[in-house]
Design a protein around this motif. Structure first.
Motif, mmCIF file in Angstrom:
data_model
loop_
_atom_site.group_PDB
_atom_site.id
_atom_site.type_symbol
_atom_site.label_atom_id
_atom_site.label_comp_id
_atom_site.label_asym_id
_atom_site.label_seq_id
_atom_site.Cartn_x
_atom_site.Cartn_y
_atom_site.Cartn_z
ATOM 1 N N VAL A 199 3.556 13.908 11.300
ATOM 2 C CA VAL A 199 2.462 13.764 10.330
ATOM 3 C C VAL A 199 2.681 14.726 9.162
ATOM 4 C CG1 VAL A 199 -0.014 14.130 9.933
ATOM 5 C CG2 VAL A 199 0.744 12.899 11.964
ATOM 6 N N ALA A 200 3.036 15.982 9.482
ATOM 7 C CA ALA A 200 3.242 16.975 8.432
ATOM 8 C C ALA A 200 4.365 16.544 7.494
ATOM 9 C CB ALA A 200 3.558 18.337 9.055
ATOM 10 N N LEU A 201 5.464 16.007 8.061
ATOM 11 C CA LEU A 201 6.584 15.559 7.228
ATOM 12 C C LEU A 201 6.146 14.419 6.303
ATOM 13 C CD1 LEU A 201 9.708 15.560 9.549
ATOM 14 C CD2 LEU A 201 9.334 16.875 7.453
ATOM 15 N N THR A 202 5.384 13.473 6.859
ATOM 16 C CA THR A 202 4.941 12.343 6.038
ATOM 17 C C THR A 202 4.024 12.822 4.916
ATOM 18 O OG1 THR A 202 4.974 11.117 8.097
ATOM 19 C CG2 THR A 202 4.060 10.007 6.181
ATOM 20 N N VAL A 203 3.091 13.729 5.259
ATOM 21 C CA VAL A 203 2.199 14.257 4.224
ATOM 22 C C VAL A 203 3.022 14.931 3.129
ATOM 23 C CG1 VAL A 203 0.421 15.971 3.706
ATOM 24 C CG2 VAL A 203 0.205 14.553 5.729
ATOM 25 N N SER A 204 4.063 15.679 3.537
ATOM 26 C CA SER A 204 4.859 16.372 2.523
ATOM 27 C C SER A 204 5.544 15.363 1.608
ATOM 28 C CB SER A 204 5.881 17.288 3.191
ATOM 29 O OG SER A 204 6.996 16.544 3.640
ATOM 30 N N ALA A 205 6.048 14.274 2.198
ATOM 31 C CA ALA A 205 6.710 13.261 1.371
ATOM 32 C C ALA A 205 5.716 12.599 0.417
ATOM 33 C CB ALA A 205 7.363 12.205 2.262
ATOM 34 N N VAL A 206 4.512 12.278 0.941
ATOM 35 C CA VAL A 206 3.512 11.627 0.091
ATOM 36 C C VAL A 206 3.077 12.567 -1.026
ATOM 37 C CG1 VAL A 206 1.184 10.667 0.028
ATOM 38 C CG2 VAL A 206 2.701 10.112 1.927
ATOM 39 N N SER A 207 2.791 13.831 -0.668
ATOM 40 C CA SER A 207 2.285 14.733 -1.702
ATOM 41 C C SER A 207 3.368 15.022 -2.731
ATOM 42 C CB SER A 207 1.748 16.026 -1.096
ATOM 43 O OG SER A 207 2.809 16.821 -0.635
ATOM 44 N N PHE A 208 4.635 15.050 -2.279
ATOM 45 C CA PHE A 208 5.716 15.279 -3.240
ATOM 46 C C PHE A 208 5.830 14.112 -4.214
ATOM 47 C CE2 PHE A 208 10.138 15.352 -4.684
ATOM 48 C CZ PHE A 208 10.246 16.680 -5.071
ATOM 49 N N SER A 209 5.737 12.886 -3.682
ATOM 50 C CA SER A 209 5.935 11.739 -4.573
ATOM 51 C C SER A 209 4.700 11.417 -5.412
ATOM 52 C CB SER A 209 6.347 10.517 -3.770
ATOM 53 O OG SER A 209 5.517 10.375 -2.663
ATOM 54 N N LEU A 210 3.501 11.786 -4.907
ATOM 55 C CA LEU A 210 2.271 11.513 -5.673
ATOM 56 C C LEU A 210 2.360 12.086 -7.086
ATOM 57 C CD1 LEU A 210 -0.817 12.209 -3.382
ATOM 58 C CD2 LEU A 210 -0.061 10.049 -4.357
ATOM 59 N N LEU A 211 2.945 13.276 -7.159
ATOM 60 C CA LEU A 211 2.920 13.968 -8.434
ATOM 61 C C LEU A 211 4.005 13.465 -9.387
ATOM 62 C CD1 LEU A 211 2.061 17.328 -6.830
ATOM 63 C CD2 LEU A 211 0.566 15.777 -8.023
ATOM 64 N N TYR A 212 4.798 12.517 -8.892
ATOM 65 C CA TYR A 212 5.772 11.887 -9.793
ATOM 66 C C TYR A 212 5.264 10.534 -10.273
ATOM 67 C CZ TYR A 212 9.062 15.550 -8.853
ATOM 68 O OH TYR A 212 9.656 16.770 -8.787
ATOM 69 N N LEU A 213 3.985 10.258 -9.940
ATOM 70 C CA LEU A 213 3.385 8.989 -10.326
ATOM 71 C C LEU A 213 3.426 8.759 -11.830
ATOM 72 C CD1 LEU A 213 0.143 8.661 -8.196
ATOM 73 C CD2 LEU A 213 2.072 7.106 -8.249
ATOM 74 N N SER A 214 3.307 9.846 -12.573
ATOM 75 C CA SER A 214 3.245 9.699 -14.024
ATOM 76 C C SER A 214 4.586 9.227 -14.569
ATOM 77 C CB SER A 214 2.882 11.032 -14.658
ATOM 78 O OG SER A 214 3.912 11.958 -14.388
ATOM 79 N N GLY A 215 5.630 9.265 -13.732
ATOM 80 C CA GLY A 215 6.937 8.825 -14.186
ATOM 81 C C GLY A 215 7.813 10.008 -14.524
ATOM 82 N N ASP A 216 7.364 10.852 -15.421
ATOM 83 C CA ASP A 216 8.216 11.934 -15.886
ATOM 84 C C ASP A 216 7.475 13.272 -15.888
ATOM 85 O OD1 ASP A 216 10.093 13.514 -16.950
ATOM 86 O OD2 ASP A 216 10.169 12.526 -18.910
#
Lengths: 305, 299
Positions: free
Chosen positions: A15-32
């Motif tokens: 669960v912790a690994l998945t949360v880390s992946a989601v939170s890492f990618s969330l902040l790249y939502l803007s693209g750049d």
């Protein structure tokens, strides 16, 4: 027991690994992220320089793996705004949030358990109805507004408590109440339901038949058994509470981790925000893991099933 | 005295199901209060252009911070006074109800669609599907909602649409949990087995055998999550990362009133009480619906 614990631990890590992946990618939502950081007035050369500096030009998975490995060693990178290591920033601020969380959950337990017991002892009595009324009202009360109302009453009108800061114990009274009341209804309902069930059990009848006093029956025999699920609920609520501290800390200007999160979001300070999401999620995961273990230890049926 | 034929029929047959339901509804004060209050708020929101009498965006430098009607120096033209930019507070409150209701409804529909799909799939298929859904629910519960919502809104830019979508994608966990356990209860019943036995497709079993029988639980969760979304939107807007000014969101009104609350507490009292009543009404409606559809669980 060991197999159960290991299984749960494995799940918690996953669960912790998945949360880390989601939170890492969330902040790249803007693209750049580089152009978001540089702001609207930046030239393309500035953006390019930032991109190199922070390694945004590398493939996404490489960035994530790099970030994750450093994070596992306690290194969350540099804060864009403070130019300090994120881990140091969070460590400095976390004590206030932890203190607030402990105070909040203690407040909720100390008020909700007696109310729940009183409600269960006399179902449908005045106390039972009052307790139900409080829990229905409490769930509809927006916490940020409740905080402001408390400030208006106790800081401005009565001048009893300071509206902001973290200098003395008085600063923590209102934040504790605002953070704690939201967990009260759930704890109260569970205590009430648990007590109602336990009070009908055979061992309570036995205790009464032995001639044990009513108080002794209530607290020594009944509450002890009814409170077991409440303790694990409290652990989960504590995890939620730390995540909710962002609202409370920003109202009362308590400079804890929640306040840091709010400031960092406003400043586009990505490394700090990512680390804070992971830290708050980590607390929740650890608390639920511990409460699972405690439950299994107290109730063997859970281990097997 | 002539007796009503329906009463006679009831004495012979016992009350009809509709009559039982009617009695339960009208005997449940929480449900009645919640439904009535919600209907009134919806009516006020729909009729806002007729009732407001003012443009909620129109500013007036000469009419700033007029007090509401119960205070001295109030202006009969502005029943609830005006804000720091001279905008009519009643108009902003009425149009704000539209924002809150729209956000609550659409966010609950989005999260309901996601959560129900996951929950029903987990409950019906079990096995690996169930494992994956349970895992996703655990991951979702571990994410701090306010923090993640704030961060995503900050990255994407605050607007009504963004807030609705972000909340919709964050609040599906309770739908998944409740729909999963409801499906598990219904899955083993005779009529589902009968449908399987006569060779109905999975799609048909789920849509016309299982869904109608778990719909009441779905509606209950829907109301509770609607209230949850409304509170979260207000909190996000209050923190400055939700709906952006000059939109008349209640959370934003409280945030703008924060500067004035030292001297004019009514500025935060009015939108706060409105928010409290709306959320209370929706919660009471949801609790009441649960009580009347599952009376055996009534405490």
């Amino acid at each position: 027991m060991l197999t159960f614990a290991l299984k749960r631990l494995g799940l918690a890590v996953l669960v912790a690994l998945t949360v880390s992946a989601v939170s890492f990618s969330l902040l790249y939502l803007s693209g750049d992220p580089a152009s978001a950081m540089a702001g609207e007035s930046a030239t393309s050369a500035d953006i390019e320089a930032l991109r190199r500096l922070y390694g945004f030009d590398r493939p996404f998975l490489v960035q994530y793996a790099d970030w994750l490995f450093s994070a596992l060693q306690g290194d969350f990178g540099q804060s864009y705004y403070f130019k300090l290591p994120v881990s140091q920033l969070i460590a400095d601020r976390l004590s206030i949030t932890m203190l607030l969380g402990v105070c909040g959950i203690s407040f909720a337990l100390v008020t909700a358990i007696p109310l729940g017991v009183a409600a269960a002892v006399r179902p449908n009595s005045f106390i039972d109805r009052t307790a139900l009324f409080i829990s229905v009202m409490g769930q509809a009360l927006p916490s940020f507004w409740f905080g402001l109302v408390l400030i208006v009453i106790f800081s401005i009108q009565l001048n009893w408590l300071p509206p902001s800061g973290s200098g003395s114990w008085k600063n923590f009274i209102m934040p504790t109440v605002v953070l704690g009341y939201y967990a009260m209804p759930a704890i109260m309902r569970l205590t009430r339901a648990g007590m109602l069930e336990v009070l009908n059990a055979d061992y309570i009848r036995t205790a009464r038949a032995k001639g044990a006093g009513e108080w002794r029956v209530m607290f020594k025999h009944a509450l002890r058994n009814a409170v077991v699920p409440v303790v694990s609920l409290a652990a989960v609520q504590m995890g939620f509470m730390l995540g909710g501290s962002i609202v409370v800390e920003s109202i009362f200007a308590l400079h804890g981790a929640g306040y840091l999160a709010w400031e960092s979001i406003g400043r586009n300070d990505l490394p700090t925000v990512q680390a804070l999401i992971l830290v708050f999620a980590g607390f929740y995961i650890v608390f639920t893991f511990l409460s699972d273990l405690a439950n299994a230890w107290l109730d063997p049926r859970i281990r097997v099933g | 005295m002539a007796r009503d034929i329906d009463t006679l029929a009831e004495e012979i047959q016992g009350p009809s199901p509709a009559a039982i339901l009617r009695r339960r509804v009208f005997g449940h004060y929480g449900l009645l209060f919640g439904a009535t209050a919600l209907l009134v708020i919806v009516a006020l929101a729909v009729l806002a252009p007729l009732l407001a009498g003012h443009d909620p965006y129109a500013q007036s430098l000469v009419a700033r911070m007029k007090p509401p009607f119960w205070m001295e120096g109030s202006d009969p033209n502005h029943l609830l006074g005006t804000d720091h930019l001279g905008r009519d507070y009643l108009a902003r409150l009425l149009y704000g109800a539209r924002i809150s209701l729209a956000i609550g409804l659409i966010a609950a529909l989005i999260s309901g669609l996601i959560g129900t799909t996951m929950g029903v799939a987990a409950g019906y298929f079990g096995g690996r599907v169930d494992l994956v859904v349970t895992f996703l629910v655990n991951v979702r519960l571990a994410m701090p909602v306010v923090l993640v919502a704030l961060a995503v809104v900050a990255v994407l830019g605050g607007s009504l649409q963004v807030v609705i979508v972000v909340l919709g994608f964050l609040l599906w966990d309770r739908f998944a949990v409740v729909m999963r356990s409801s499906t598990l209860q219904v899955r083993g019943l005779e009529y589902v087995n009968a449908a399987k036995a006569i060779g109905c497709s999975t799609r048909r079993i789920i849509l016309s055998e299982i869904m109608p029988n778990i719909l009441n639980n779905l509606i209950v969760v829907m109301t509770l999550e609607m209230a949850h979304a409304i509170l979260l939107e207000a909190a996000l807007s209050f923190l400055g990362l939700g709906v952006q000014p000059p939109t008349p969101s209640w959370g934003l009104m409280i945030s703008e009133g924060k500067q004035m609350m030292l001297f004019e507490p009514w500025v935060i009292a009015i939108p706060g009480v409105a928010l409290f009543i709306l959320v209370l009404a929706i919660n009471l409606l949801g609790d009441g619906l649960r009580d009347i559809t599952a009376p055996e669980n009534r405490s």
